[in-house]
Design a protein around this motif. Structure first.
Motif, mmCIF file in Angstrom:
data_model
loop_
_atom_site.group_PDB
_atom_site.id
_atom_site.type_symbol
_atom_site.label_atom_id
_atom_site.label_comp_id
_atom_site.label_asym_id
_atom_site.label_seq_id
_atom_site.Cartn_x
_atom_site.Cartn_y
_atom_site.Cartn_z
ATOM 1 N N GLU A 1 0.844 -1.202 0.000
ATOM 2 C CA GLU A 1 0.000 0.000 0.000
ATOM 3 C C GLU A 1 0.878 1.250 0.000
ATOM 4 O OE1 GLU A 1 -4.037 0.222 2.150
ATOM 5 O OE2 GLU A 1 -2.669 1.342 3.460
ATOM 6 N N ILE A 2 0.569 2.183 -0.908
ATOM 7 C CA ILE A 2 1.344 3.420 -1.034
ATOM 8 C C ILE A 2 0.404 4.619 -0.923
ATOM 9 C CG2 ILE A 2 2.845 4.782 -2.527
ATOM 10 C CD1 ILE A 2 3.786 2.214 -3.818
ATOM 11 N N ASP A 3 0.706 5.532 -0.001
ATOM 12 C CA ASP A 3 -0.095 6.749 0.181
ATOM 13 C C ASP A 3 0.297 7.781 -0.881
ATOM 14 O OD1 ASP A 3 -1.582 8.865 1.020
ATOM 15 O OD2 ASP A 3 -0.743 8.983 3.037
ATOM 16 N N VAL A 4 -0.665 8.198 -1.696
ATOM 17 C CA VAL A 4 -0.381 9.164 -2.773
ATOM 18 C C VAL A 4 -0.988 10.533 -2.494
ATOM 19 C CG1 VAL A 4 -0.240 7.317 -4.481
ATOM 20 C CG2 VAL A 4 -2.442 8.451 -4.095
ATOM 21 N N SER A 5 -1.504 10.752 -1.292
ATOM 22 C CA SER A 5 -2.247 11.982 -0.972
ATOM 23 C C SER A 5 -1.465 13.261 -1.248
ATOM 24 C CB SER A 5 -2.687 11.971 0.496
ATOM 25 O OG SER A 5 -3.474 10.838 0.771
ATOM 26 N N ASN A 6 -0.157 13.245 -1.031
ATOM 27 C CA ASN A 6 0.649 14.470 -1.154
ATOM 28 C C ASN A 6 1.281 14.655 -2.525
ATOM 29 O OD1 ASN A 6 0.197 15.240 1.563
ATOM 30 N ND2 ASN A 6 1.813 13.845 2.252
ATOM 31 N N LEU A 7 0.939 13.831 -3.474
ATOM 32 C CA LEU A 7 1.543 13.932 -4.797
ATOM 33 C C LEU A 7 0.929 15.079 -5.598
ATOM 34 C CD1 LEU A 7 2.005 10.287 -6.128
ATOM 35 C CD2 LEU A 7 3.668 11.771 -5.010
ATOM 36 N N ALA A 8 1.773 16.016 -6.017
ATOM 37 C CA ALA A 8 1.336 17.092 -6.914
ATOM 38 C C ALA A 8 1.690 16.698 -8.343
ATOM 39 C CB ALA A 8 2.017 18.400 -6.535
ATOM 40 N N ILE A 9 1.247 17.520 -9.291
ATOM 41 C CA ILE A 9 1.565 17.237 -10.693
ATOM 42 C C ILE A 9 3.077 17.244 -10.897
ATOM 43 C CG2 ILE A 9 1.468 18.206 -13.028
ATOM 44 C CD1 ILE A 9 -1.394 19.015 -12.487
ATOM 45 N N GLY A 10 3.562 16.202 -11.533
ATOM 46 C CA GLY A 10 4.998 16.074 -11.765
ATOM 47 C C GLY A 10 5.739 15.271 -10.705
ATOM 48 N N ASP A 11 5.052 14.956 -9.595
ATOM 49 C CA ASP A 11 5.688 14.169 -8.533
ATOM 50 C C ASP A 11 5.675 12.685 -8.872
ATOM 51 O OD1 ASP A 11 6.193 16.424 -7.094
ATOM 52 O OD2 ASP A 11 4.537 16.164 -5.669
ATOM 53 N N ASN A 12 6.696 11.976 -8.401
ATOM 54 C CA ASN A 12 6.818 10.537 -8.622
ATOM 55 C C ASN A 12 7.075 9.813 -7.306
ATOM 56 O OD1 ASN A 12 6.830 10.903 -11.522
ATOM 57 N ND2 ASN A 12 8.966 11.549 -11.326
ATOM 58 N N ILE A 13 6.707 8.562 -7.272
ATOM 59 C CA ILE A 13 7.121 7.676 -6.186
ATOM 60 C C ILE A 13 7.973 6.582 -6.797
ATOM 61 C CG2 ILE A 13 6.368 5.969 -4.479
ATOM 62 C CD1 ILE A 13 3.953 7.678 -3.916
#
Length: 236
Positions: A150-162
């Motif tokens: 499980e990966i939390d993506v809540s703080n990802l803005a446009i252009g962000d990667n995990i």
């Protein structure tokens, strides 16, 4: 991870004709291989197997295969499903490959990735969350296999990667992917093409084509008229 009991019946005969006969009795033909033992040809009750798979959809399952011969248990194996073969039209399971494992030896398995939350770049800025990787290849003991990652993506803005290196895996679980490999990314919204002012793009093209056609007709008429006028002058 706990083991799930599954009864498998020995098959005394193999071959295409025998396999079709097995399927007609609502069993799924299969084979158990791996370890230091010879492959074991088996069949599994379809309804039981499919019920277990539905209850654990998307998860790795460790089976305790109870091998039955003449209705009596003769031995058992710990195993995971290595491959399922499906009918390309109906998606019905046609064959199962089980892989024997040892609960004390590490194995390589694929674990599904689940995104948790709504990314800022999606809900606020209209971007899209893209899965670059849907599974991770990991090495661990069978008893340590995660149900999913499980990966939390809540703080990802446009252009962000995990990236793989950003994911904290459970203790004893090691990824086989490159640390810099991208798992999830938020991409900007697609820009809609704006047609020329005063008319839709398609209409502009039609008007342009009509003007070009009219111009070609005028040029053609002028070209025909000129030789005719020269002929009159010659007569004079």
């Amino acid at each position: 991870m706990e083991q799930i009991d599954l009864d498998v019946h020995l098959r005394s005969q193999i071959g295409t004709r025998n396999v079709k006969s097995v399927r007609r009795t609502d069993f799924v033909p299969g084979i158990v291989y791996g370890g230091k033992m010879e492959p074991t040809v088996v069949k599994v009750e379809r309804r039981t197997y499919e019920g277990i798979r539905r209850a654990h959809h998307g998860e790795n399952i460790i089976f305790r295969l109870n091998v039955l011969e003449g209705g009596k248990k003769t031995r058992d194996y710990s195993a995971i499903v290595k491959e399922e073969q499906h009918d390309p039209v109906s998606d019905k399971i046609l064959h199962i490959d089980f892989n024997r494992i040892s609960l004390t030896e590490k194995i390589t398995v694929k674990v599904g990735i689940v995104a948790k939350g709504d990314a800022i770049g999606v809900r606020r800025d209209g971007g899209s969350l893209e899965h670059v990787l849907w599974e991770l290849d990991v090495v661990c003991l069978p008893t340590q296999i995660p149900q999913h990652i499980e990966i939390d993506v809540s703080n990802l803005a446009i252009g962000d990667n995990i990236h793989v290196k950003d994911v904290k895996l459970p203790e004893g679980v090691i990824s086989k992917h490159e640390p810099e490999a991208i798992i999830l990314t938020v991409v900007p919204p697609m820009k809609a093409e704006v047609p020329a002012e005063g008319a839709p793009a398609a209409e502009v093209e039609v008007i342009k084509e009509k003007k070009e056609a009219a111009g070609e007709k005028k040029e053609g008429a002028a070209a025909e008229k000129k030789p005719a006028e020269e002929a009159k002058k010659d007569k004079k």
